[in-house]
Every structure is written in structure tokens, then in C-alpha cells.
Design a protein around this motif. Structure first.
Motif, PDB file in Angstrom:
ATOM      1  N   ILE A   3     -18.619 -31.072  38.426  1.00  8.84           N
ATOM      2  CA  ILE A   3     -19.270 -29.938  37.757  1.00  8.84           C
ATOM      3  C   ILE A   3     -18.231 -28.933  37.280  1.00  8.84           C
ATOM      4  O   ILE A   3     -18.332 -28.370  36.192  1.00  8.84           O
ATOM      5  N   ALA A   4     -17.193 -28.702  38.087  1.00  7.04           N
ATOM      6  CA  ALA A   4     -16.148 -27.757  37.706  1.00  7.04           C
ATOM      7  C   ALA A   4     -15.414 -28.230  36.458  1.00  7.04           C
ATOM      8  O   ALA A   4     -15.093 -27.445  35.558  1.00  7.04           O
ATOM      9  N   ILE A   5     -15.150 -29.557  36.391  1.00  4.31           N
ATOM     10  CA  ILE A   5     -14.487 -30.106  35.210  1.00  4.31           C
ATOM     11  C   ILE A   5     -15.378 -29.956  33.991  1.00  4.31           C
ATOM     12  O   ILE A   5     -14.925 -29.598  32.898  1.00  4.31           O
ATOM     13  N   LEU A   6     -16.686 -30.210  34.180  1.00  7.69           N
ATOM     14  CA  LEU A   6     -17.635 -30.072  33.079  1.00  7.69           C
ATOM     15  C   LEU A   6     -17.678 -28.644  32.566  1.00  7.69           C
ATOM     16  O   LEU A   6     -17.693 -28.393  31.359  1.00  7.69           O
ATOM     17  N   ALA A   7     -17.657 -27.680  33.486  1.00  6.02           N
ATOM     18  CA  ALA A   7     -17.688 -26.274  33.100  1.00  6.02           C
ATOM     19  C   ALA A   7     -16.434 -25.887  32.325  1.00  6.02           C
ATOM     20  O   ALA A   7     -16.504 -25.203  31.298  1.00  6.02           O
ATOM     21  N   ALA A   8     -15.279 -26.342  32.785  1.00  2.00           N
ATOM     22  CA  ALA A   8     -14.026 -26.016  32.099  1.00  2.00           C
ATOM     23  C   ALA A   8     -14.005 -26.627  30.713  1.00  2.00           C
ATOM     24  O   ALA A   8     -13.548 -26.008  29.743  1.00  2.00           O
ATOM     25  N   THR A   9     -14.513 -27.853  30.583  1.00  2.00           N
ATOM     26  CA  THR A   9     -14.546 -28.522  29.276  1.00  2.00           C
ATOM     27  C   THR A   9     -15.433 -27.768  28.305  1.00  2.00           C
ATOM     28  O   THR A   9     -15.097 -27.574  27.136  1.00  2.00           O
ATOM     29  N   ALA A  10     -16.600 -27.316  28.796  1.00  2.00           N
ATOM     30  CA  ALA A  10     -17.527 -26.576  27.940  1.00  2.00           C
ATOM     31  C   ALA A  10     -16.923 -25.267  27.473  1.00  2.00           C
ATOM     32  O   ALA A  10     -17.062 -24.881  26.304  1.00  2.00           O
ATOM     33  N   LEU A  11     -16.237 -24.562  28.374  1.00  2.00           N
ATOM     34  CA  LEU A  11     -15.614 -23.289  28.004  1.00  2.00           C
ATOM     35  C   LEU A  11     -14.493 -23.501  26.996  1.00  2.00           C
ATOM     36  O   LEU A  11     -14.306 -22.705  26.069  1.00  2.00           O
ATOM     37  N   THR A  12     -13.739 -24.584  27.157  1.00  2.00           N
ATOM     38  CA  THR A  12     -12.675 -24.894  26.197  1.00  2.00           C
ATOM     39  C   THR A  12     -13.256 -25.169  24.820  1.00  2.00           C
ATOM     40  O   THR A  12     -12.757 -24.686  23.808  1.00  2.00           O
ATOM     41  N   GLY A  13     -14.343 -25.928  24.783  1.00  2.00           N
ATOM     42  CA  GLY A  13     -14.997 -26.206  23.513  1.00  2.00           C
ATOM     43  C   GLY A  13     -15.519 -24.955  22.862  1.00  2.00           C
ATOM     44  O   GLY A  13     -15.433 -24.774  21.645  1.00  2.00           O
ATOM     45  N   PHE A  14     -16.053 -24.029  23.663  1.00  2.00           N
ATOM     46  CA  PHE A  14     -16.552 -22.757  23.133  1.00  2.00           C
ATOM     47  C   PHE A  14     -15.421 -21.959  22.514  1.00  2.00           C
ATOM     48  O   PHE A  14     -15.559 -21.382  21.437  1.00  2.00           O
ATOM     49  N   ALA A  15     -14.248 -21.965  23.150  1.00  2.00           N
ATOM     50  CA  ALA A  15     -13.104 -21.227  22.615  1.00  2.00           C
ATOM     51  C   ALA A  15     -12.645 -21.825  21.296  1.00  2.00           C
ATOM     52  O   ALA A  15     -12.294 -21.103  20.362  1.00  2.00           O
ATOM     53  N   ILE A  16     -12.676 -23.166  21.199  1.00  2.00           N
ATOM     54  CA  ILE A  16     -12.256 -23.817  19.961  1.00  2.00           C
ATOM     55  C   ILE A  16     -13.202 -23.470  18.835  1.00  2.00           C
ATOM     56  O   ILE A  16     -12.791 -23.171  17.718  1.00  2.00           O
ATOM     57  N   VAL A  17     -14.520 -23.478  19.088  1.00  2.00           N
ATOM     58  CA  VAL A  17     -15.500 -23.131  18.064  1.00  2.00           C
ATOM     59  C   VAL A  17     -15.293 -21.708  17.591  1.00  2.00           C
ATOM     60  O   VAL A  17     -15.336 -21.405  16.398  1.00  2.00           O
ATOM     61  N   ASN A  18     -15.065 -20.782  18.551  1.00  2.00           N
ATOM     62  CA  ASN A  18     -14.833 -19.385  18.172  1.00  2.00           C
ATOM     63  C   ASN A  18     -13.595 -19.248  17.303  1.00  2.00           C
ATOM     64  O   ASN A  18     -13.580 -18.502  16.328  1.00  2.00           O
ATOM     65  N   ALA A  19     -12.520 -19.980  17.652  1.00  2.00           N
ATOM     66  CA  ALA A  19     -11.277 -19.860  16.896  1.00  2.00           C
ATOM     67  C   ALA A  19     -11.435 -20.391  15.482  1.00  2.00           C
ATOM     68  O   ALA A  19     -10.804 -19.916  14.553  1.00  2.00           O
ATOM     69  N   ALA A  20     -12.289 -21.405  15.312  1.00  2.00           N
ATOM     70  CA  ALA A  20     -12.447 -22.019  14.011  1.00  2.00           C
ATOM     71  C   ALA A  20     -13.234 -21.144  13.047  1.00  2.00           C
ATOM     72  O   ALA A  20     -13.161 -21.340  11.847  1.00  2.00           O
ATOM     73  N   GLY A  21     -13.996 -20.194  13.553  1.00  2.00           N
ATOM     74  CA  GLY A  21     -14.785 -19.324  12.705  1.00  2.00           C
ATOM     75  C   GLY A  21     -16.149 -19.918  12.424  1.00  2.00           C
ATOM     76  O   GLY A  21     -16.457 -21.043  12.798  1.00  2.00           O
ATOM     77  N   PRO A  22     -17.000 -19.172  11.728  1.00  2.00           N
ATOM     78  CA  PRO A  22     -18.363 -19.625  11.475  1.00  2.00           C
ATOM     79  C   PRO A  22     -18.374 -20.803  10.509  1.00  2.00           C
ATOM     80  O   PRO A  22     -17.517 -20.950   9.654  1.00  2.00           O
ATOM     81  N   THR A  23     -19.356 -21.642  10.678  1.00  2.00           N
ATOM     82  CA  THR A  23     -19.549 -22.749   9.758  1.00  2.00           C
ATOM     83  C   THR A  23     -21.013 -23.099   9.780  1.00  2.00           C
ATOM     84  O   THR A  23     -21.799 -22.517  10.535  1.00  2.00           O
ATOM     85  N   GLY A  24     -21.437 -24.053   8.949  1.00  2.00           N
ATOM     86  CA  GLY A  24     -22.836 -24.422   8.899  1.00  2.00           C
ATOM     87  C   GLY A  24     -23.231 -25.313  10.060  1.00  2.00           C
ATOM     88  O   GLY A  24     -22.395 -25.891  10.757  1.00  2.00           O
ATOM     89  N   ARG A  25     -24.539 -25.448  10.262  1.00  2.00           N
ATOM     90  CA  ARG A  25     -25.013 -26.352  11.307  1.00  2.00           C
ATOM     91  C   ARG A  25     -24.603 -27.783  11.017  1.00  2.00           C
ATOM     92  O   ARG A  25     -24.489 -28.604  11.930  1.00  2.00           O
ATOM     93  N   LEU A  26     -24.383 -28.099   9.752  1.00  2.00           N
ATOM     94  CA  LEU A  26     -23.944 -29.432   9.356  1.00  2.00           C
ATOM     95  C   LEU A  26     -22.438 -29.500   9.139  1.00  2.00           C
ATOM     96  O   LEU A  26     -21.925 -30.477   8.592  1.00  2.00           O
ATOM     97  N   GLY A  27     -21.709 -28.454   9.578  1.00  2.00           N
ATOM     98  CA  GLY A  27     -20.261 -28.445   9.450  1.00  2.00           C
ATOM     99  C   GLY A  27     -19.790 -27.710   8.210  1.00  2.00           C
ATOM    100  O   GLY A  27     -20.565 -27.038   7.516  1.00  2.00           O
TER     101      GLY A  27
END
Length: 227
Positions: A3-27
Motif C-alpha cells: 500500500i505504501a508503494i502504491l501511495a508513493a506511485t500515485a503521488l509521483t504521478g500526480f506531481a508529473i501531471v501538475n508539472a505538465a500543465g493542463p491538457t484535455g481529457r483526451l490528452g
């Protein structure tokens, strides 16, 4: 531990999305290639007693088939205090009664929404119909400009096709001032193709909207997993 690994992975993905900026639901929007040669769609603003704005917005297939060259000439804007003025391709055509509200929201085939505003440095993340956002607002009257937009199509079929849509001119607070339909003024509009990994979206016929999930919601979900 899992569960801890899953949580860290999710937070990392959230940071990457934030860094990339807004985009459409279809990319991000794909670059349009193989647009049919010599095809031009033009929207000519009507002679309306409600406004003095006149002129046209014309989009012609780029000579190499990649994107659309726009040529815009507009005059008669009201007081500059109402600007800078905005112009967008809207999803629906103008009805016979000339009601600009009936054009609905911006052309938004990747379902990005209007918030946050378009970043000109990342046009692939903007609504495909947000011409002012991608290429600059109207700050002078008369106004004339030309530019290449890589994310619009003159070929019928993909959601990036603008020939069955309309142009709408707004004040800075998005009040609609005037509008006109695009019509085919030159060439034949056969199907083009797009580059990129995203599927070609269907034309979006609803109001522009997008859901943003905040960090609080993500953390709350992770906390629930850890309980």
C-alpha cells in the motif's frame, strides 16, 4: 508495504501531471497532417446594426498539408476599454436568426475546458478553437494578422475540423459581440490524417467543461487505502 508503494506511485504521478500543465481529457492536441491542398474556409462577419465590427477570418490548408494558415482582417471594434478582444472558433454554427449564444462553447475536441487559460507556449494543451489564446488577442482596430495553426483541420471527419463551425468575437469579459459561420470558399475537403498517439476525437457538441481533481482529494483517497 504494498500500500505504501502504491501511495508513493500515485503521488509521483500526480506531481508529473501538475508539472505538465493542463491538457484535455483526451490528452494534448495532435498536429494535423495531410490536409487537402488548396482548401479554404472563410467566416465573413455580417452587416449587423448591433455592432460595427466587420471583416473575415479565413483558414487555408498549409501547402505541405500540415496545419492551417489563417488570414484575419477585422475593423470597427468598440471602445478599447472593452478589450483586449477575443476570438474563438465555436463548436456550433450560427443559426438563421444570428444568435451568437447558440454557437455554444469553444471548439474543444480534446475536452480541455476554458480554465485555466491557454498557455501560448504550449498550444497543444489549449482548446483547438481558442485562436486568441494560442495566437494573441485583438489589441488594435483595425486588426490584421496571419499565422499557422498546427492543430486544426480543413478535412471533414476529425474533431479538429472547423469548416462546419463558427467564429465568435468577444469583449475581454467574454461578452459575444458578433459571429459568423465558416463556409467553403476554395477547394475540396477530403479526409486528412493526424499525427500522435491519441485517437481522432468526434466533434464535441456539449458545453466546454473539465473536471480538476485537487491534491486534497488524492491524499484523502490514499489515506482511505492506508486505513
Amino acid at each position: 508495504m504494498h500500500i505504501a508503494i502504491l501511495a508513493a506511485t500515485a503521488l509521483t504521478g500526480f506531481a508529473i501531471v501538475n508539472a505538465a500543465g493542463p491538457t484535455g481529457r483526451l490528452g494534448d492536441a495532435d498536429i494535423i497532417q495531410d490536409n487537402p491542398a488548396g482548401v479554404t474556409y472563410t467566416a465573413t462577419l455580417p452587416d449587423s446594426p448591433r455592432t460595427g465590427i466587420r471583416g473575415y477570418v479565413a483558414g487555408t490548408s498549409n501547402a505541405n498539408g500540415t496545419g492551417v494558415n489563417f488570414n484575419i482582417k477585422l475593423t470597427g471594434f468598440p471602445d478599447a476599454s472593452l478589450g483586449p478582444f477575443l476570438y474563438h472558433i465555436h463548436d456550433q454554427p450560427v443559426p438563421a436568426n444570428g444568435n451568437c449564444t447558440a454557437t455554444l462553447a469553444h471548439q474543444d475536441s480534446y475536452i480541455r475546458g476554458e480554465v485555466p487559460p491557454c498557455d501560448r507556449a504550449q498550444p497543444q494543451t489549449c482548446q483547438d478553437g481558442d485562436l486568441a489564446g494560442k495566437h494573441g488577442s485583438i489589441t488594435t482596430s483595425p486588426f490584421q494578422t496571419a499565422f499557422l495553426d498546427l492543430y486544426l483541420s480543413t478535412a471533414q471527419g476529425p474533431g479538429s475540423f472547423f469548416g462546419n463551425r463558427s467564429i465568435v468575437i468577444h469583449t475581454s469579459n467574454t461578452t459575444r459581440l458578433t459571429c459568423a459561420n465558416f463556409t467553403l470558399t476554395s477547394g475540396n475537403n477530403t479526409n486528412g490524417t493526424v499525427t500522435g498517439s491519441n485517437p481522432v476525437p468526434s466533434p464535441f457538441t456539449g458545453g466546454a467543461a473539465v473536471t480538476y481533481v485537487g491534491s486534497g482529494a488524492i491524499l484523502a483517497g490514499l489515506a482511505a487505502l492506508l486505513l
